[in-house]
Structures are given as structure tokens and as C-alpha cells.
Design an enzyme around this catalytic site. Structure first.
Site, short mmCIF file in Angstrom:
data_model
loop_
_atom_site.label_atom_id
_atom_site.label_comp_id
_atom_site.label_asym_id
_atom_site.label_seq_id
_atom_site.Cartn_x
_atom_site.Cartn_y
_atom_site.Cartn_z
N LYS A 14 0.85 -1.19 0.00
CA LYS A 14 0.00 0.00 0.00
C LYS A 14 0.89 1.23 0.00
O LYS A 14 1.43 1.63 1.03
CB LYS A 14 -0.92 0.05 1.22
CG LYS A 14 -1.99 1.15 1.08
CD LYS A 14 -2.64 1.53 2.40
CE LYS A 14 -1.83 2.57 3.15
NZ LYS A 14 -1.77 3.91 2.46
N GLU A 35 9.24 0.71 11.42
CA GLU A 35 10.33 1.70 11.30
C GLU A 35 9.67 3.05 11.41
O GLU A 35 8.93 3.47 10.51
CB GLU A 35 11.09 1.51 9.98
CG GLU A 35 12.43 2.22 9.96
CD GLU A 35 12.31 3.67 9.50
OE1 GLU A 35 12.41 4.56 10.37
OE2 GLU A 35 12.11 3.90 8.31
N GLU A 80 9.72 15.43 15.97
CA GLU A 80 10.18 15.28 14.59
C GLU A 80 9.45 16.29 13.71
O GLU A 80 8.24 16.23 13.53
CB GLU A 80 9.92 13.86 14.09
CG GLU A 80 10.53 13.59 12.74
CD GLU A 80 10.40 12.13 12.32
OE1 GLU A 80 11.33 11.61 11.71
OE2 GLU A 80 9.34 11.52 12.61
N CYS A 101 13.62 10.37 8.01
CA CYS A 101 13.55 9.95 9.41
C CYS A 101 14.92 9.92 10.06
O CYS A 101 15.04 10.04 11.28
CB CYS A 101 12.87 8.59 9.53
SG CYS A 101 13.63 7.30 8.52
#
Length: 477
Positions: A176, A250, A382, A284
Site C-alpha cells: 500500500k 520503522e 520530529e 527519518c
């Protein structure tokens, strides 16, 4: 405009169950550049059924590792011939500078295919171990049907961290892609078809959150492999925990670059620019906390500011561009919200700020904060944009403490003239990936995070293990 009106399920291009569409909008022009079907739960049901049939009755799981490796090698050859096309497509759909797309967005997925194709040539499905009453066989078998859910920032890189080892293991897959970046997955489907991957082994359904959660919770799925936000990862982990379903995650990062006093600042800035600003800061592993000693703090701030201002902002298709737009308007607004929060908390804007560098497109000004502390939001959350925060430390022990003072533990770096001493620092920071005077991601070594940065590892032999079940067979006589 790139128009697709079908989904890739069971090795065929099939009509979707619904009538919804996903418009792919260029972050640079704000114009529609592509359109694909918006997958529904019914489409996910069909894709899982195809993957289930291919796993339960098809040839793929029953082939040897070497036989599957040969097919992956064919796919790698096709991918190599079209990697320039793939790089340009990713730049078009999500705004990655073409130099970065040519450096990483396409070549690194290719490297993963090449690694697993080579690794699988000699990988043994069974091994014999001595037992108390006789030999014992340890057998490696595929985990089953895999739901691979990937984000928009490095769509092929993240897809291939899952697809390549899952294929080698003998799994079947429902991929996906993110709604922002579905176009590259259609190119991957074309390549898979040409490579001769059996029908149903790789199925691709672009969709949003509702259909994605339906896929995660589907009883026909044996393992979920997810890359994305920590919040979404917690939700997926809860679903998989309830069902006792295998899962690897992750997730986010807030990585720290420690600048030691002996670092050669001019020599370090070129690599640090890649490590901290790659993909417009939408990575990331980005080194967004810059830790500098009080002895050289002003000097480091000046060097980092110079590095950031040296990156040309503009059209991501232009090879001269260093920093392009963010993926979506909501991301632009989110990052500007963090810049405002940093200003409100008392950090000083050295370069950048809230003035947008372009009249059109989802651009933000690359920004450097000084005078920041590690408890500020800009140092803890983040941001996922070109925003760097320079934080002072007292001594090396304090630098390590600050680097570890985070809910995340995905990446990190240290910059020093003494690489051996840098290794000593690296061993003290609790992250899954670390660099001494560099930031590198290799296909043959594990990648993943500590703490809220995720569960499990991808890439390398460890990445293959995530898609295998281990069976022990003891015998007497």
C-alpha cells in the site's frame, strides 16, 4: 498527466471496487500531475485473497531460495535500466531534488534488490544441528502474506526494504503506497510483471488510512511491515498485538549530530548538509539536532548557517537545486508551525524563519535555530522539514547525554578528527544506525531504531529473518 484507472492485483490490471480517485499534486507547481484509483477495503480484500492464493497454492513459496534469487536478479536488471525514469518520477510526485533522487531515491532500492539476489544464491533453507538423541533440522520457511505499508518521503526505498527480503523469503505481498506518492508503485508493478514474478506474489493498492487499517487487521495477513509516524506505528502495533500477528515498525527520529571540538568544520559541512537536509529535511534519519560544545558554539552556529544558506532553494527538477518543496500544503503549514513554536520558546532564528522563499509551491525557508535547549519542542519532536536546531553541550559526556535524551533512537552522527575516538562516542549513543563523519545506509547491514523509533530491523541478513519462520524438526531413527 499520468493517469491510471486500475489496480495491480493477482498479476493483472483490474478495475477498482469504488469510484474514488487520488490526485497526485506537484509540490512545486501545485498542479495535478497524476491520478490513480483510491483503493477501498473491498480492493484490499481482493488483493489479500490473491496474495493468499499465491502463497497457499502457488509456486513462489515452494521454489528454492536460489530460484527466487534468480527472479529477483531479473527484476534488478530491469530496475537498473529504468532507474533514471524512477528517479524523475519520484521528484515529480513528491518534490525530492533530482540530485537526491538520482543519488538515493532510485539507486538504493536497486542496491537492495541486488543484495538479496546475491545473498539468496547460497542461502540454505535447512541446516543440521546435533541433538541429544540425534540430528535436528532447523528449517526456514516464509512467514506468509505480508502487508507492506510505506510513506511518501522515500517511497521506493522504503517499499524495497520490505519487498526485496519478503520476495526472497518466499512471501507474497500487498503493498500500500502512500496517497501522496502512488505513481512510482505503478512503475514497480510493470517491472515485476516483466521480471516474471508469479501472479499474486506482488499486489499494489494505493489507498488512504481507512483501507490501510482494514489491510492491517485483515485475518488473511500474516505479517505487517510499516514505515511511518510513531503515532500510526502505535496503532498498528496494538492491532497486531491483539491478533498476535507478526509486525515490524520503522518509525520516527530526532537524531543528533555531535560536533566535537577537534572537528574540521569546513570539511564536515558538505557531508553534514546531506545528513541533515537530505530530501528537503523529510527523512527519518535526518540529523536535525546539532550538538556543539560551548567552546566552539558560535563558530558551529556560523558554519551550520553558512551550510544551510549555500543550498539553493527552487525547482526540484533542476540539478542545481539543493532544497525543494515539502510534499503537501499541510506539511508546509506543520513545519512553519514548528518554526513559530521555536521562536515563541525563545530560540533565535539565525537563518530562515517564516518568510517563504517561493511565491508558488509548498516551500518553507530552510531555518537554523541557535540558543536552543534540549527541552524545546523543536529539539524533541520530529519536524520533517529543513529546520536545524543547534544546542550547546558542556563536555563529551554531556553531549552523549543530550543525544540520548530523546524518545527516539533511529540515527546519529559524530564529527571529529579522530575517527577511533568517534567510534567510542558511537558506542555510547542508543540508536540503531550511527555514523562517524558520515551518514550511510547500506543494503547489507541492519537498519532500524531503538525506543520509539520502531521494532525490528530491515536490510541485511537481519532484514530477511523478519520474513522467515523457524521450524525445528527432531528425529529419532
Amino acid at each position: 498527466m499520468r493517469q491510471h484507472d486500475t489496480l495491480f492485483i493477482g498479476g493483472e490490471w483490474v478495475s477498482p471496487a469504488g469510484t474514488g480517485v487520488i490526485d497526485v499534486i506537484s509540490p512545486h507547481t501545485e498542479e495535478v500531475v497524476g491520478r490513480v484509483p483510491d483503493g477501498t477495503p473491498a480492493d484490499m480484500d481482493r488483493a489479500v485473497a490473491a496474495a493468499r492464493a499465491a502463497f497457499d497454492h502457488g509456486p513462489w513459496p515452494r521454489m528454492t531460495f536460489a530460484e527466487r534469487a534468480a527472479v529477483i536478479d531479473r527484476l534488478a536488471g530491469i530496475y537498473a535500466a529504468r532507474q533514471g525514469e524512477m528517479a524523475a518520477l519520484i521528484t515529480e510526485e513528491m518534490g525530492s531534488p533530482i540530485t537526491f533522487s538520482n543519488l538515493a531515491q532510485a539507486p538504493q532500492p536497486l542496491g537492495m534488490l541486488q543484495f538479496y539476489a546475491e545473498y539468496g544464491k547460497t542461502f540454505a533453507q535447512e541446516e543440521q544441528r546435533p541433538g541429544l538423541f540425534g540430528p535436528t533440522t532447523v528449517r526456514r520457511e516464509p512467514v506468509g502474506v505480508v502487508a507492506a505499508i510505506v510513506p511518501w518521503n522515500v517511497p521506493q526505498f522504503v517499499a524495497m526494504t520490505k519487498v526485496a527480503p519478503a520476495l526472497l523469503a518466499g512471501c507474497t505481498i500487498v503493498l500500500k503506497p502512500a496517497p501522496e506518492t502512488p505513481l512510482d508503485s505503478y512503475l514497480l508493478a510493470e517491472m515485476a510483471k516483466e521480471a516474471g514474478i508469479p501472479d499474486g506474489v506482488l499486489n499494489i493498492v494505493p489507498a488512504g488510512r481507512e483501507a490501510g487499517e482494514h489491510l492491517v487487521s485483515h485475518p488473511g495477513v500474516d505479517k505487517v511491515a510499516f514505515t511511518g509516524s510513531t503515532a500510526a506505528g502505535r496503532r498498528i502495533a496494538a492491532i497486531c498485538g491483539e491478533q498476535l500477528k507478526r509486525v515490524s515498525l520503522e518509525l520516527g527520529g530526532k537524531s543528533a549530530a555531535i560536533i566535537l571540538d577537534d572537528a574540521d568544520l569546513p570539511a564536515s559541512m558538505g557531508m553534514l548538509a546531506i545528513a541533515s537536509l537530505m530530501n528537503n529535511g523529510q527523512a527519518c534519519v535526518a540529523q536535525t539536532r546539532i550538538l556543539a560544545s560551548r567552546n566552539r558554539y558560535d563558530e558551529v552556529v556560523e558554519a551550520v548557517a553558512g551550510m544551510v544558506t549555500s543550498q539553493p532553494v527552487g525547482d526540484p527538477a533542476d540539478p542545481a537545486t539543493g532544497i525543494g518543496p515539502l510534499v503537501a500544503k499541510r506539511q508546509q503549514e506543520r513545519v512553519e508551525g514548528y518554526i513559530k513554536a521555536g521562536m515563541d520558546e525563545g530560540a533565535k532564528v539565525v537563518v530562515g524563519g517564516l518568510s517563504r522563499p517561493m511565491d508558488r509551491g509548498w516551500y518553507v525557508a530552510p531555518t537554523v535555530f541557535a540558543g536552543a535547549t534540549n527541552d524545546m519542542r523543536i529539539a524533541r519532536e520530529e519536524i520533517f522539514g529543513p529546520v536545524l536546531t543547534v544546542i550547546p553541550y558542556d563536555d563529551e559526556a554531556d553531549a552523549v547525554r543530550l543525544a540520548n535524551d530523546s524518545e527516539y533512537g533511529l540515527s546519529g552522527t559524530v564529527w571529529t578528527a579522530d575517527a577511533d575516538h568517534g567510534m567510542d562516542i558511537a558506542r555510547q549513543v542508543r540508536t540503531g544506525t550511527y555514523g562517524v563523519n558520515c551518514l550511510m545506509l547500506e543494503a547489507n547491514v541492519p537498519f532500524g531504531g531503538y525506543k520509539a523509533s520502531g521494532l525490528g530491523r530491515e536490510l541485511g541478513p537481519e532484514g530477511l529473518n523478519a520474513y522467515l519462520e523457524y521450524k525445528t524438526i527432531a528425529r529419532l531413527g
